[in-house]
Design a protein around this motif. Structure first.
Motif, PDB file in Angstrom:
ATOM      1  N   MET A 101      29.663  29.926  10.314  1.00  0.00           N
ATOM      2  CA  MET A 101      29.819  29.194   9.056  1.00  0.00           C
ATOM      3  C   MET A 101      28.754  28.103   8.940  1.00  0.00           C
ATOM      4  SD  MET A 101      33.059  26.936   7.636  1.00  0.00           S
ATOM      5  CE  MET A 101      34.170  28.332   7.599  1.00  0.00           C
ATOM      6  N   LEU A 102      28.301  27.879   7.733  1.00  0.00           N
ATOM      7  CA  LEU A 102      27.351  26.802   7.482  1.00  0.00           C
ATOM      8  C   LEU A 102      28.032  25.448   7.679  1.00  0.00           C
ATOM      9  CD1 LEU A 102      25.760  28.192   4.189  1.00  0.00           C
ATOM     10  CD2 LEU A 102      24.778  28.290   6.492  1.00  0.00           C
ATOM     11  N   LYS A 103      27.281  24.488   8.172  1.00  0.00           N
ATOM     12  CA  LYS A 103      27.792  23.135   8.351  1.00  0.00           C
ATOM     13  C   LYS A 103      26.865  22.177   7.622  1.00  0.00           C
ATOM     14  CE  LYS A 103      29.521  21.980  12.340  1.00  0.00           C
ATOM     15  NZ  LYS A 103      29.683  21.522  13.768  1.00  0.00           N
ATOM     16  N   LEU A 104      27.390  21.537   6.575  1.00  0.00           N
ATOM     17  CA  LEU A 104      26.602  20.634   5.746  1.00  0.00           C
ATOM     18  C   LEU A 104      26.891  19.193   6.119  1.00  0.00           C
ATOM     19  CD1 LEU A 104      24.755  20.030   3.279  1.00  0.00           C
ATOM     20  CD2 LEU A 104      26.840  20.081   1.866  1.00  0.00           C
ATOM     21  N   HIS A 105      25.859  18.508   6.594  1.00  0.00           N
ATOM     22  CA  HIS A 105      25.950  17.072   6.869  1.00  0.00           C
ATOM     23  C   HIS A 105      25.532  16.352   5.588  1.00  0.00           C
ATOM     24  CE1 HIS A 105      26.405  17.616  11.283  1.00  0.00           C
ATOM     25  NE2 HIS A 105      25.728  18.733  11.020  1.00  0.00           N
ATOM     26  N   TYR A 106      26.442  15.552   5.051  1.00  0.00           N
ATOM     27  CA  TYR A 106      26.227  14.924   3.752  1.00  0.00           C
ATOM     28  C   TYR A 106      26.700  13.482   3.780  1.00  0.00           C
ATOM     29  CZ  TYR A 106      31.246  14.899   2.894  1.00  0.00           C
ATOM     30  OH  TYR A 106      32.587  14.622   2.974  1.00  0.00           O
ATOM     31  N   ALA A 107      26.311  12.745   2.759  1.00  0.00           N
ATOM     32  CA  ALA A 107      26.870  11.420   2.495  1.00  0.00           C
ATOM     33  C   ALA A 107      27.312  11.404   1.043  1.00  0.00           C
ATOM     34  CB  ALA A 107      25.851  10.316   2.766  1.00  0.00           C
ATOM     35  N   PRO A 146      31.546  29.861   2.166  1.00  0.00           N
ATOM     36  CA  PRO A 146      32.273  29.019   3.115  1.00  0.00           C
ATOM     37  C   PRO A 146      31.328  28.044   3.825  1.00  0.00           C
ATOM     38  CG  PRO A 146      32.824  31.338   3.413  1.00  0.00           C
ATOM     39  CD  PRO A 146      31.640  31.294   2.504  1.00  0.00           C
ATOM     40  N   TYR A 147      31.782  26.810   3.970  1.00  0.00           N
ATOM     41  CA  TYR A 147      31.000  25.807   4.697  1.00  0.00           C
ATOM     42  C   TYR A 147      31.925  24.718   5.210  1.00  0.00           C
ATOM     43  CZ  TYR A 147      31.428  22.507   0.767  1.00  0.00           C
ATOM     44  OH  TYR A 147      31.911  21.641  -0.182  1.00  0.00           O
ATOM     45  N   GLU A 148      31.454  24.049   6.219  1.00  0.00           N
ATOM     46  CA  GLU A 148      32.147  22.868   6.729  1.00  0.00           C
ATOM     47  C   GLU A 148      31.350  21.645   6.322  1.00  0.00           C
ATOM     48  OE1 GLU A 148      33.238  20.631  10.950  1.00  0.00           O
ATOM     49  OE2 GLU A 148      32.469  22.686  10.974  1.00  0.00           O
ATOM     50  N   GLY A 149      31.990  20.729   5.649  1.00  0.00           N
ATOM     51  CA  GLY A 149      31.329  19.488   5.276  1.00  0.00           C
ATOM     52  C   GLY A 149      31.539  18.426   6.344  1.00  0.00           C
ATOM     53  N   VAL A 150      30.457  17.823   6.799  1.00  0.00           N
ATOM     54  CA  VAL A 150      30.532  16.770   7.814  1.00  0.00           C
ATOM     55  C   VAL A 150      29.969  15.498   7.204  1.00  0.00           C
ATOM     56  CG1 VAL A 150      29.856  16.047  10.124  1.00  0.00           C
ATOM     57  CG2 VAL A 150      30.227  18.486   9.644  1.00  0.00           C
ATOM     58  N   GLY A 154      16.709  11.069  10.164  1.00  0.00           N
ATOM     59  CA  GLY A 154      17.746  10.094   9.891  1.00  0.00           C
ATOM     60  C   GLY A 154      18.158  10.058   8.433  1.00  0.00           C
ATOM     61  N   ARG A 155      18.153  11.204   7.787  1.00  0.00           N
ATOM     62  CA  ARG A 155      18.511  11.309   6.368  1.00  0.00           C
ATOM     63  C   ARG A 155      19.528  12.437   6.190  1.00  0.00           C
ATOM     64  NH1 ARG A 155      13.904   9.442   3.323  1.00  0.00           N
ATOM     65  NH2 ARG A 155      13.117   7.611   4.431  1.00  0.00           N
ATOM     66  N   VAL A 156      20.154  12.459   5.036  1.00  0.00           N
ATOM     67  CA  VAL A 156      20.929  13.625   4.629  1.00  0.00           C
ATOM     68  C   VAL A 156      20.207  14.260   3.447  1.00  0.00           C
ATOM     69  CG1 VAL A 156      23.163  12.786   5.434  1.00  0.00           C
ATOM     70  CG2 VAL A 156      22.410  12.201   3.122  1.00  0.00           C
ATOM     71  N   PRO A 157      20.403  15.549   3.278  1.00  0.00           N
ATOM     72  CA  PRO A 157      21.285  16.449   4.005  1.00  0.00           C
ATOM     73  C   PRO A 157      20.628  17.052   5.240  1.00  0.00           C
ATOM     74  CG  PRO A 157      20.233  17.644   2.243  1.00  0.00           C
ATOM     75  CD  PRO A 157      19.749  16.223   2.129  1.00  0.00           C
ATOM     76  N   ALA A 158      21.500  17.674   6.035  1.00  0.00           N
ATOM     77  CA  ALA A 158      21.062  18.602   7.072  1.00  0.00           C
ATOM     78  C   ALA A 158      22.048  19.758   7.026  1.00  0.00           C
ATOM     79  CB  ALA A 158      21.050  17.952   8.450  1.00  0.00           C
ATOM     80  N   LEU A 159      21.539  20.957   7.139  1.00  0.00           N
ATOM     81  CA  LEU A 159      22.394  22.139   7.103  1.00  0.00           C
ATOM     82  C   LEU A 159      22.205  22.935   8.382  1.00  0.00           C
ATOM     83  CD1 LEU A 159      24.339  23.777   5.174  1.00  0.00           C
ATOM     84  CD2 LEU A 159      22.348  25.254   4.755  1.00  0.00           C
ATOM     85  N   GLU A 160      23.296  23.085   9.119  1.00  0.00           N
ATOM     86  CA  GLU A 160      23.271  23.928  10.308  1.00  0.00           C
ATOM     87  C   GLU A 160      23.565  25.363   9.886  1.00  0.00           C
ATOM     88  OE1 GLU A 160      24.982  22.405  14.001  1.00  0.00           O
ATOM     89  OE2 GLU A 160      25.597  20.611  12.872  1.00  0.00           O
ATOM     90  N   PRO A 214      23.013  29.803  11.004  1.00  0.00           N
ATOM     91  CA  PRO A 214      22.891  30.683  12.175  1.00  0.00           C
ATOM     92  C   PRO A 214      21.466  30.763  12.705  1.00  0.00           C
ATOM     93  CG  PRO A 214      24.240  31.722  10.491  1.00  0.00           C
ATOM     94  CD  PRO A 214      23.643  30.499   9.863  1.00  0.00           C
ATOM     95  N   ASP A 215      20.478  30.443  11.864  1.00  0.00           N
ATOM     96  CA  ASP A 215      19.078  30.541  12.264  1.00  0.00           C
ATOM     97  C   ASP A 215      18.495  29.215  12.741  1.00  0.00           C
ATOM     98  OD1 ASP A 215      18.832  33.327  11.496  1.00  0.00           O
ATOM     99  OD2 ASP A 215      18.942  32.601   9.435  1.00  0.00           O
ATOM    100  N   GLY A 216      19.223  28.134  12.555  1.00  0.00           N
ATOM    101  CA  GLY A 216      18.706  26.822  12.919  1.00  0.00           C
ATOM    102  C   GLY A 216      19.091  25.782  11.876  1.00  0.00           C
ATOM    103  N   ILE A 217      18.514  24.603  11.997  1.00  0.00           N
ATOM    104  CA  ILE A 217      18.845  23.495  11.103  1.00  0.00           C
ATOM    105  C   ILE A 217      17.779  23.351  10.030  1.00  0.00           C
ATOM    106  CG2 ILE A 217      19.175  20.988  10.962  1.00  0.00           C
ATOM    107  CD1 ILE A 217      20.271  21.130  13.839  1.00  0.00           C
ATOM    108  N   LEU A 218      18.242  23.188   8.794  1.00  0.00           N
ATOM    109  CA  LEU A 218      17.354  22.936   7.666  1.00  0.00           C
ATOM    110  C   LEU A 218      17.593  21.523   7.143  1.00  0.00           C
ATOM    111  CD1 LEU A 218      17.735  26.232   5.613  1.00  0.00           C
ATOM    112  CD2 LEU A 218      15.672  25.471   6.812  1.00  0.00           C
ATOM    113  N   THR A 219      16.529  20.877   6.690  1.00  0.00           N
ATOM    114  CA  THR A 219      16.633  19.587   6.025  1.00  0.00           C
ATOM    115  C   THR A 219      15.856  19.668   4.710  1.00  0.00           C
ATOM    116  OG1 THR A 219      14.667  18.669   7.128  1.00  0.00           O
ATOM    117  CG2 THR A 219      16.776  18.362   8.245  1.00  0.00           C
ATOM    118  N   GLU A 220      16.041  18.670   3.869  1.00  0.00           N
ATOM    119  CA  GLU A 220      15.423  18.544   2.542  1.00  0.00           C
ATOM    120  C   GLU A 220      16.167  19.402   1.519  1.00  0.00           C
ATOM    121  OE1 GLU A 220      13.424  16.157   2.079  1.00  0.00           O
ATOM    122  OE2 GLU A 220      12.894  15.775   4.161  1.00  0.00           O
TER     123      GLU A 220
END
Length: 200
Positions: free
Chosen positions: A1-7, A25-29, A50-56, A58-64
């Protein structure tokens, strides 16, 4: 599942709106800006910027945000090359011009240290955000797609930016097309969902 780091109330919520719209489906953190969690080592392991968003993924972490929303929802990019370019043009304007103007009022320490400089930047925010809103008001009719139906990625991005206007000293009712766009977006279940989750 995708994991979205947000503020909450940041541009990261544009991604949540798209995920909700497409029932992905995603998990919001939540990243707590009040405690500067984004600057702590644990979060910097996820996003060194040190910013949001970041998305985890299956292939790795994406930002921007522009990169992430296109990754999660390529089906919301127009098939026509010109329409796709116009969509990206709007996202680029929001990302590179309007967002920094907004940030000068809240996070001026990114650009200056002196109190007088910070105060001057804050005073400038309503003027610049009104200028940007006036530009968007004239720009929307030229788009080769219907804005507000969330059929393109830029709708979610624009919607979140418009939620910042009251805090930036801008009365959206002075811009009827923007107000109509916002009203249209407010009716969408995906937008209502992020409000119910306390994201906006």
């Amino acid at each position: 599942m995708l994991k979205l780091h947000y503020a909450p109330r940041t541009i990261s919520i544009a991604i949540a709106i798209v995920l909700e719209e497409l029932n992905i489906p995603y998990e919001g953190v939540r990243v707590d800006f009040a405690t500067a969690e984004q600057t702590k080592e644990d979060y910097r392991q996820i996003n060194p910027k040190g910013r949001v968003p970041a998305l985890e993924t299956p292939d790795g972490i994406l930002t921007e945000t522009p990169a992430i929303i296109e990754y999660v929802a390529p089906q919301l990019v127009p098939d026509d090359p010109y329409a796709a370019a116009k969509m990206r043009e709007l996202i680029s304007y929001l990302n590179a011009t309007m967002h920094p103007h907004h940030a000068h009022g809240l996070r001026g320490e990114r650009w200056a240290d002196e109190d007088a400089s910070l105060a001057d930047m804050k005073r400038k925010v309503p003027e610049r955000m009104n200028d940007c809103s006036a530009h968007l008001e004239e720009y929307l009719p030229s788009l080769p797609f219907e804005a507000g139906k969330l059929a393109v990625l830029s709708d979610a991005y624009l919607y979140v930016v418009l939620t910042w206007l009251p805090g930036d000293g801008v009365d959206i009712t002075h811009y009827p097309r923007l107000a109509a766009f916002q009203h249209e977006m407010n009716t969408r279940a995906s937008v209502q969902a992020v409000f119910e989750k306390g994201m906006l």
